[in-house]
Design a protein around this motif. Structure first.
Motif, mmCIF file in Angstrom:
data_model
loop_
_atom_site.group_PDB
_atom_site.id
_atom_site.type_symbol
_atom_site.label_atom_id
_atom_site.label_comp_id
_atom_site.label_asym_id
_atom_site.label_seq_id
_atom_site.Cartn_x
_atom_site.Cartn_y
_atom_site.Cartn_z
ATOM 1 N N GLY A 151 0.801 -1.218 0.000
ATOM 2 C CA GLY A 151 0.000 0.000 0.000
ATOM 3 C C GLY A 151 0.834 1.268 0.000
ATOM 4 N N ALA A 152 2.139 1.145 -0.208
ATOM 5 C CA ALA A 152 3.004 2.323 -0.228
ATOM 6 C C ALA A 152 2.741 3.132 -1.498
ATOM 7 C CB ALA A 152 4.470 1.901 -0.171
ATOM 8 N N PRO A 153 2.803 4.484 -1.411
ATOM 9 C CA PRO A 153 2.488 5.345 -2.562
ATOM 10 C C PRO A 153 3.669 5.480 -3.511
ATOM 11 C CG PRO A 153 3.041 6.709 -0.689
ATOM 12 C CD PRO A 153 3.104 5.272 -0.191
ATOM 13 N N LEU A 154 4.162 4.355 -4.018
ATOM 14 C CA LEU A 154 5.341 4.392 -4.881
ATOM 15 C C LEU A 154 4.990 4.963 -6.252
ATOM 16 C CD1 LEU A 154 6.912 0.912 -4.016
ATOM 17 C CD2 LEU A 154 7.198 3.129 -2.857
ATOM 18 N N VAL A 155 5.903 5.728 -6.811
ATOM 19 C CA VAL A 155 5.708 6.370 -8.118
ATOM 20 C C VAL A 155 6.770 5.844 -9.078
ATOM 21 C CG1 VAL A 155 5.671 8.547 -9.390
ATOM 22 C CG2 VAL A 155 4.795 8.449 -7.033
ATOM 23 N N HIS A 156 6.322 5.229 -10.175
ATOM 24 C CA HIS A 156 7.249 4.641 -11.128
ATOM 25 C C HIS A 156 7.827 5.700 -12.057
ATOM 26 C CE1 HIS A 156 7.954 2.240 -14.998
ATOM 27 N NE2 HIS A 156 8.934 1.936 -14.167
ATOM 28 N N LEU A 157 9.167 5.667 -12.252
ATOM 29 C CA LEU A 157 9.849 6.542 -13.198
ATOM 30 C C LEU A 157 10.542 5.662 -14.244
ATOM 31 C CD1 LEU A 157 11.478 9.234 -10.871
ATOM 32 C CD2 LEU A 157 9.313 9.353 -12.104
ATOM 33 N N PRO A 158 9.962 5.560 -15.449
ATOM 34 C CA PRO A 158 10.563 4.707 -16.484
ATOM 35 C C PRO A 158 11.703 5.404 -17.214
ATOM 36 C CG PRO A 158 8.531 5.665 -17.293
ATOM 37 C CD PRO A 158 8.675 6.134 -15.866
ATOM 38 N N TYR A 159 12.752 4.644 -17.532
ATOM 39 C CA TYR A 159 13.886 5.148 -18.297
ATOM 40 C C TYR A 159 14.051 4.306 -19.561
ATOM 41 C CZ TYR A 159 15.360 8.154 -14.432
ATOM 42 O OH TYR A 159 15.420 9.134 -13.471
ATOM 43 N N LYS A 160 15.011 4.678 -20.406
ATOM 44 C CA LYS A 160 15.274 3.924 -21.641
ATOM 45 C C LYS A 160 16.399 2.923 -21.422
ATOM 46 C CE LYS A 160 13.661 7.472 -24.857
ATOM 47 N NZ LYS A 160 14.015 8.338 -26.007
ATOM 48 N N GLY A 161 16.339 2.233 -20.294
ATOM 49 C CA GLY A 161 17.367 1.250 -19.973
ATOM 50 C C GLY A 161 17.831 1.382 -18.541
ATOM 51 N N ASP A 162 18.521 0.344 -18.065
ATOM 52 C CA ASP A 162 19.007 0.336 -16.686
ATOM 53 C C ASP A 162 20.112 1.362 -16.453
ATOM 54 O OD1 ASP A 162 17.466 -1.584 -15.284
ATOM 55 O OD2 ASP A 162 18.508 -3.202 -16.327
ATOM 56 N N ALA A 163 20.986 1.544 -17.439
ATOM 57 C CA ALA A 163 22.139 2.439 -17.231
ATOM 58 C C ALA A 163 21.719 3.867 -16.911
ATOM 59 C CB ALA A 163 23.058 2.387 -18.450
ATOM 60 N N PRO A 164 20.839 4.503 -17.699
ATOM 61 C CA PRO A 164 20.430 5.868 -17.328
ATOM 62 C C PRO A 164 19.632 5.919 -16.031
ATOM 63 C CG PRO A 164 19.221 5.112 -19.276
ATOM 64 C CD PRO A 164 20.304 4.116 -19.023
ATOM 65 N N ALA A 165 18.884 4.851 -15.725
ATOM 66 C CA ALA A 165 18.135 4.819 -14.465
ATOM 67 C C ALA A 165 19.093 4.815 -13.279
ATOM 68 C CB ALA A 165 17.223 3.591 -14.424
ATOM 69 N N VAL A 166 20.104 3.958 -13.335
ATOM 70 C CA VAL A 166 21.066 3.871 -12.238
ATOM 71 C C VAL A 166 21.878 5.160 -12.122
ATOM 72 C CG1 VAL A 166 23.123 2.649 -11.388
ATOM 73 C CG2 VAL A 166 21.174 1.354 -12.274
ATOM 74 N N ASN A 167 22.153 5.808 -13.240
ATOM 75 C CA ASN A 167 22.866 7.094 -13.186
ATOM 76 C C ASN A 167 22.096 8.112 -12.348
ATOM 77 O OD1 ASN A 167 25.066 6.332 -14.704
ATOM 78 N ND2 ASN A 167 24.216 7.045 -16.643
ATOM 79 N N ASP A 168 20.761 8.133 -12.512
ATOM 80 C CA ASP A 168 19.963 9.073 -11.726
ATOM 81 C C ASP A 168 19.860 8.647 -10.263
ATOM 82 O OD1 ASP A 168 19.619 10.833 -13.745
ATOM 83 O OD2 ASP A 168 17.441 10.638 -13.907
ATOM 84 N N LEU A 169 19.923 7.355 -9.998
ATOM 85 C CA LEU A 169 19.971 6.888 -8.609
ATOM 86 C C LEU A 169 21.267 7.373 -7.961
ATOM 87 C CD1 LEU A 169 18.685 5.117 -6.340
ATOM 88 C CD2 LEU A 169 20.091 3.232 -7.199
ATOM 89 N N LEU A 170 22.371 7.248 -8.689
ATOM 90 C CA LEU A 170 23.661 7.703 -8.175
ATOM 91 C C LEU A 170 23.658 9.214 -7.939
ATOM 92 C CD1 LEU A 170 26.015 5.631 -10.501
ATOM 93 C CD2 LEU A 170 25.704 5.285 -8.055
ATOM 94 N N GLY A 171 22.924 9.929 -8.798
ATOM 95 C CA GLY A 171 22.885 11.382 -8.669
ATOM 96 C C GLY A 171 21.868 11.891 -7.672
ATOM 97 N N GLY A 172 21.095 10.987 -7.065
ATOM 98 C CA GLY A 172 20.123 11.386 -6.063
ATOM 99 C C GLY A 172 18.834 11.949 -6.618
ATOM 100 N N GLN A 173 18.587 11.743 -7.929
ATOM 101 C CA GLN A 173 17.358 12.274 -8.524
ATOM 102 C C GLN A 173 16.129 11.407 -8.244
ATOM 103 O OE1 GLN A 173 20.263 12.327 -10.467
ATOM 104 N NE2 GLN A 173 20.513 14.530 -10.322
ATOM 105 N N VAL A 174 16.334 10.171 -7.812
ATOM 106 C CA VAL A 174 15.221 9.273 -7.508
ATOM 107 C C VAL A 174 15.430 8.653 -6.135
ATOM 108 C CG1 VAL A 174 14.742 8.757 -9.932
ATOM 109 C CG2 VAL A 174 16.346 7.318 -8.659
ATOM 110 N N GLY A 175 14.335 8.178 -5.541
ATOM 111 C CA GLY A 175 14.420 7.624 -4.204
ATOM 112 C C GLY A 175 14.981 6.218 -4.158
ATOM 113 N N ALA A 176 14.646 5.410 -5.171
ATOM 114 C CA ALA A 176 15.075 4.015 -5.193
ATOM 115 C C ALA A 176 15.025 3.512 -6.629
ATOM 116 C CB ALA A 176 14.184 3.157 -4.302
ATOM 117 N N CYS A 177 15.551 2.324 -6.852
ATOM 118 C CA CYS A 177 15.527 1.722 -8.185
ATOM 119 C C CYS A 177 15.232 0.226 -8.084
ATOM 120 C CB CYS A 177 16.870 1.906 -8.876
ATOM 121 S SG CYS A 177 16.888 3.186 -10.148
#
Length: 320
Positions: A173-199
């Motif tokens: 029941g957590a209010p999680l919000v999905h952020l889709p990327y064009k692949g794992d590499a750009p998604a993880v880059n934003d995780l490293l940069g602190g732009q997202v809460g989790a991956c």
């Protein structure tokens, strides 16, 4: 055309197809990867492609066509000549997209010829090392109090990681919000940069960052702990067995590709997947080789389409 000529024409076409299959390949073969370079899909395609070159006697090139949740790459392959030179290094969204998007520009069953399932990759749920969350439950508490922390990135809509996130949100029941990327590499880059809460990612891409201490692993979406991260619990171990998904890849040809080419590809890729050097590279990338027959892969695709059609309907999942 006179009726008596039709059987002769059919026989001539069959002979021409067989002759083409026997001489194949005479030029480079392309693997179309539906994600950006640097992610697990791209890496595993290059591992197999490189090993396959020696068996085919021709270069195997990986071409990245990211976007539209793998549909751009899928449409390219569906419309390609069925001659064995353009192949799809497909991923989990292939069997999810029909339920997620409804009408597609191609038919997931009729426009393709499955060759072999190649790899399964466990999914890792992780946060930036600077996050105060040390466990899944701590993260869920954080996500309930801070909308920014509730954002969860993945390789794209309908990917195994996206579906795992939806199952996590549904189970807690957590209010999680999905952020889709064009692949794992750009998604993880934003995780490293602190732009997202989790991956949620196929494990191979964030794994080096977990080892370097820049990313914290919270849980694995897998039936058992993986040797690469033996201290990371599974979701079942943290009391959430409902979070059950996977990232998988496979090789698919356009419909109408001669059976001789499909069968040869199946045999050669199966042999590659058993090579010790390939297995070692897969292990480093967090991937597990699968292999099997053409019929095995066809059954898997049908079963996976049915499974995710139910989940998409039950969770009312919509593209983000």
């Amino acid at each position: 055309m006179p009726a008596f000529l039709r059987p002769l024409l059919a026989a001539a076409l069959l002979c021409a197809s067989a002759a083409h299959a026997q001489s194949w390949p005479t030029r480079p073969v392309r693997f179309i990867s539906p994600y950006a370079a640097g992610g697990t899909n791209d890496i595993t395609a290059r591992i197999v492609g490189q090993a396959l070159q020696a068996k085919l006697g021709q270069p195997v090139l990986v071409e990245n066509r990211p976007g539209a949740n793998t549909r751009i790459a899928a449409e390219l392959v569906a419309r390609a000549a069925p001659d064995g030179y353009t192949l799809f290094w497909t991923a989990a969204p292939f069997t999810v997209n029909p339920a997620l998007y409804g009408k597609l520009s191609y038919d997931t069953v009729k426009d393709f010829a499955p060759v072999v399932q190649t790899v399964i990759v466990p999914i890792l749920f992780s946060v930036n090392a600077a996050s105060p969350a040390k466990t899944v439950q701590e993260y869920l508490t954080l996500a309930r109090s801070d909308p920014k922390q509730a954002t969860v990135c993945s390789a794209g809509n309908g990917s195994g990681p996206h579906l795992a996130m939806e199952l996590l949100a549904g189970a807690t029941g957590a209010p999680l919000v999905h952020l889709p990327y064009k692949g794992d590499a750009p998604a993880v880059n934003d995780l490293l940069g602190g732009q997202v809460g989790a991956c949620m990612n196929a494990m191979g891409t964030p794994l080096p960052h977990v080892r370097s201490g820049r990313v914290r692993a919270l849980a694995m979406v897998s039936r058992e702990r993986v040797p690469q991260l033996p201290d990371t619990p599974t979701f079942a171990e943290v009391g959430l067995p409902q979070v059950d998904a996977y990232a998988w890849f496979g090789l698919i040809a356009p419909a109408g590709t001669p059976k001789e080419i499909v069968d040869r590809l199946n045999a050669e890729v199966n042999a590659v997947l058993k090579q010790p050097d390939v297995v070692e590279k897969f292990t480093s990338a967090g991937a597990v080789p699968v292999g099997g027959s053409v019929a095995d892969f066809e059954r898997f695709i049908r079963t996976d389409m049915e499974k995710w059609a139910r989940v998409v309907k039950e969770r009312n999942i919509r593209p983000d």
